[in-house]
Design a protein around this motif. Structure first.
Motif, mmCIF file in Angstrom:
data_model
loop_
_atom_site.group_PDB
_atom_site.id
_atom_site.type_symbol
_atom_site.label_atom_id
_atom_site.label_comp_id
_atom_site.label_asym_id
_atom_site.label_seq_id
_atom_site.Cartn_x
_atom_site.Cartn_y
_atom_site.Cartn_z
ATOM 1 N N ILE A 182 7.859 2.440 -7.378
ATOM 2 C CA ILE A 182 7.282 2.330 -8.718
ATOM 3 C C ILE A 182 6.198 3.367 -8.987
ATOM 4 O O ILE A 182 5.780 3.541 -10.136
ATOM 5 C CB ILE A 182 6.712 0.923 -8.979
ATOM 6 C CG1 ILE A 182 5.592 0.598 -7.989
ATOM 7 C CG2 ILE A 182 7.822 -0.120 -8.945
ATOM 8 C CD1 ILE A 182 4.688 -0.508 -8.440
ATOM 9 N N ALA A 183 5.732 4.064 -7.951
ATOM 10 C CA ALA A 183 4.706 5.092 -8.127
ATOM 11 C C ALA A 183 4.789 6.080 -6.981
ATOM 12 O O ALA A 183 5.170 5.714 -5.862
ATOM 13 C CB ALA A 183 3.320 4.464 -8.177
ATOM 14 N N CYS A 184 4.452 7.326 -7.271
ATOM 15 C CA CYS A 184 4.426 8.325 -6.208
ATOM 16 C C CYS A 184 3.478 9.448 -6.585
ATOM 17 O O CYS A 184 3.072 9.583 -7.743
ATOM 18 C CB CYS A 184 5.820 8.864 -5.901
ATOM 19 S SG CYS A 184 6.571 9.831 -7.203
ATOM 20 N N GLY A 185 3.135 10.227 -5.598
ATOM 21 C CA GLY A 185 2.288 11.388 -5.798
ATOM 22 C C GLY A 185 2.347 12.269 -4.565
ATOM 23 O O GLY A 185 2.677 11.803 -3.473
ATOM 24 N N ASP A 188 0.849 -1.184 0.000
ATOM 25 C CA ASP A 188 0.000 0.000 0.000
ATOM 26 C C ASP A 188 0.890 1.241 0.000
ATOM 27 O O ASP A 188 2.064 1.170 0.352
ATOM 28 C CB ASP A 188 -0.896 -0.001 1.231
ATOM 29 C CG ASP A 188 -1.996 -1.045 1.137
ATOM 30 O OD1 ASP A 188 -2.367 -1.407 0.013
ATOM 31 O OD2 ASP A 188 -2.470 -1.485 2.195
ATOM 32 N N PRO A 189 0.322 2.408 -0.355
ATOM 33 C CA PRO A 189 1.114 3.643 -0.352
ATOM 34 C C PRO A 189 1.678 3.944 1.034
ATOM 35 O O PRO A 189 1.014 3.749 2.042
ATOM 36 C CB PRO A 189 0.105 4.719 -0.760
ATOM 37 C CG PRO A 189 -0.985 3.986 -1.437
ATOM 38 C CD PRO A 189 -1.042 2.628 -0.801
ATOM 39 N N LEU A 190 2.913 4.426 1.041
ATOM 40 C CA LEU A 190 3.601 4.793 2.280
ATOM 41 C C LEU A 190 4.079 6.233 2.179
ATOM 42 O O LEU A 190 4.450 6.690 1.090
ATOM 43 C CB LEU A 190 4.822 3.889 2.491
ATOM 44 C CG LEU A 190 4.571 2.403 2.653
ATOM 45 C CD1 LEU A 190 5.892 1.646 2.660
ATOM 46 C CD2 LEU A 190 3.798 2.145 3.931
ATOM 47 N N PRO A 191 4.121 6.943 3.300
ATOM 48 C CA PRO A 191 4.700 8.286 3.287
ATOM 49 C C PRO A 191 6.187 8.204 2.934
ATOM 50 O O PRO A 191 6.899 7.317 3.413
ATOM 51 C CB PRO A 191 4.520 8.777 4.725
ATOM 52 C CG PRO A 191 3.489 7.890 5.323
ATOM 53 C CD PRO A 191 3.586 6.577 4.606
ATOM 54 N N LEU A 192 6.639 9.091 2.077
ATOM 55 C CA LEU A 192 8.053 9.155 1.701
ATOM 56 C C LEU A 192 8.685 10.289 2.496
ATOM 57 O O LEU A 192 8.578 11.454 2.129
ATOM 58 C CB LEU A 192 8.187 9.389 0.193
ATOM 59 C CG LEU A 192 7.512 8.358 -0.703
ATOM 60 C CD1 LEU A 192 7.672 8.728 -2.176
ATOM 61 C CD2 LEU A 192 8.050 6.967 -0.436
ATOM 62 N N VAL A 250 2.803 9.841 -10.584
ATOM 63 C CA VAL A 250 3.647 9.135 -11.536
ATOM 64 C C VAL A 250 3.621 7.638 -11.248
ATOM 65 O O VAL A 250 3.698 7.222 -10.099
ATOM 66 C CB VAL A 250 5.105 9.644 -11.437
ATOM 67 C CG1 VAL A 250 6.022 8.866 -12.343
ATOM 68 C CG2 VAL A 250 5.176 11.122 -11.748
ATOM 69 N N VAL A 251 3.504 6.840 -12.307
ATOM 70 C CA VAL A 251 3.650 5.391 -12.218
ATOM 71 C C VAL A 251 4.759 5.006 -13.183
ATOM 72 O O VAL A 251 4.747 5.419 -14.356
ATOM 73 C CB VAL A 251 2.341 4.654 -12.592
ATOM 74 C CG1 VAL A 251 2.544 3.148 -12.563
ATOM 75 C CG2 VAL A 251 1.215 5.064 -11.658
ATOM 76 N N GLU A 252 5.730 4.230 -12.688
ATOM 77 C CA GLU A 252 6.827 3.773 -13.532
ATOM 78 C C GLU A 252 6.275 3.141 -14.808
ATOM 79 O O GLU A 252 5.304 2.382 -14.772
ATOM 80 C CB GLU A 252 7.669 2.765 -12.743
ATOM 81 C CG GLU A 252 8.914 2.334 -13.444
ATOM 82 C CD GLU A 252 9.685 1.349 -12.597
ATOM 83 O OE1 GLU A 252 9.143 0.256 -12.319
ATOM 84 O OE2 GLU A 252 10.823 1.682 -12.204
ATOM 85 N N LYS A 253 6.890 3.442 -15.930
ATOM 86 C CA LYS A 253 6.378 3.009 -17.228
ATOM 87 C C LYS A 253 6.125 1.499 -17.287
ATOM 88 O O LYS A 253 5.109 1.051 -17.823
ATOM 89 C CB LYS A 253 7.347 3.424 -18.336
ATOM 90 C CG LYS A 253 6.808 3.206 -19.708
ATOM 91 C CD LYS A 253 7.716 3.788 -20.766
ATOM 92 C CE LYS A 253 7.063 3.635 -22.129
ATOM 93 N NZ LYS A 253 7.852 4.284 -23.167
ATOM 94 N N ALA A 254 7.004 0.720 -16.731
ATOM 95 C CA ALA A 254 6.865 -0.745 -16.778
ATOM 96 C C ALA A 254 5.629 -1.244 -16.036
ATOM 97 O O ALA A 254 5.169 -2.357 -16.282
ATOM 98 C CB ALA A 254 8.117 -1.408 -16.211
ATOM 99 N N LEU A 273 3.598 10.478 -1.073
ATOM 100 C CA LEU A 273 3.363 9.046 -0.878
ATOM 101 C C LEU A 273 3.981 8.256 -2.014
ATOM 102 O O LEU A 273 4.084 8.747 -3.137
ATOM 103 C CB LEU A 273 1.862 8.751 -0.835
ATOM 104 C CG LEU A 273 1.063 9.407 0.273
ATOM 105 C CD1 LEU A 273 -0.415 9.074 0.112
ATOM 106 C CD2 LEU A 273 1.554 8.961 1.624
ATOM 107 N N GLY A 274 4.353 7.017 -1.706
ATOM 108 C CA GLY A 274 4.918 6.161 -2.739
ATOM 109 C C GLY A 274 4.472 4.730 -2.588
ATOM 110 O O GLY A 274 4.053 4.294 -1.518
ATOM 111 N N ILE A 275 4.557 4.014 -3.693
ATOM 112 C CA ILE A 275 4.245 2.586 -3.717
ATOM 113 C C ILE A 275 5.507 1.855 -4.147
ATOM 114 O O ILE A 275 6.143 2.220 -5.142
ATOM 115 C CB ILE A 275 3.095 2.284 -4.689
ATOM 116 C CG1 ILE A 275 1.838 3.019 -4.235
ATOM 117 C CG2 ILE A 275 2.844 0.785 -4.786
ATOM 118 C CD1 ILE A 275 0.718 2.998 -5.242
#
Length: 89
Positions: A44-47, A3-7, A58-62, A35-37
């Motif tokens: 691989i993802a953050c916002g 799940d998303p976590l605080p960065l 953003v979600v990593e292209k892959a 936050l990031g996943i």
């Protein structure tokens, strides 16, 4: 996949900066939450959220649109100061 976590650490923030900069977006300071996943220890993802504005989503292209993608497997609510945002693909 988690799940998303605080960065909050410098390393996490640098990873988010690298991920955002790898897209057509620019990393912007001045946010309330970041936050990031992670998948297998890799971001691989953050916002970010600045008051009621979502930025740098953003979600990593892959991982975009794949069946393993967190955003395509399930939706999550992200509390944004009175507004619930559903992140889906």
């Amino acid at each position: 996949m988690n799940d998303p976590l605080p960065l909050t650490s410098k390393a996490d923030r640098n990873a988010a900066r690298s991920l955002v900069d790898s897209t057509c977006l620019n990393f912007e300071d001045g946010f309330d939450d970041l936050l990031g996943i992670f998948d297998s220890g890799r971001l691989i993802a953050c916002g970010a959220r600045a008051v009621r504005v979502l930025k740098m989503l953003v979600v990593e292209k892959a991982h975009r649109g794949s069946s393993s993608s967190w955003t395509s497997r399930r939706s999550r609510d992200w509390w944004t100061g009175g507004t619930t945002v559903h992140m889906r693909t």
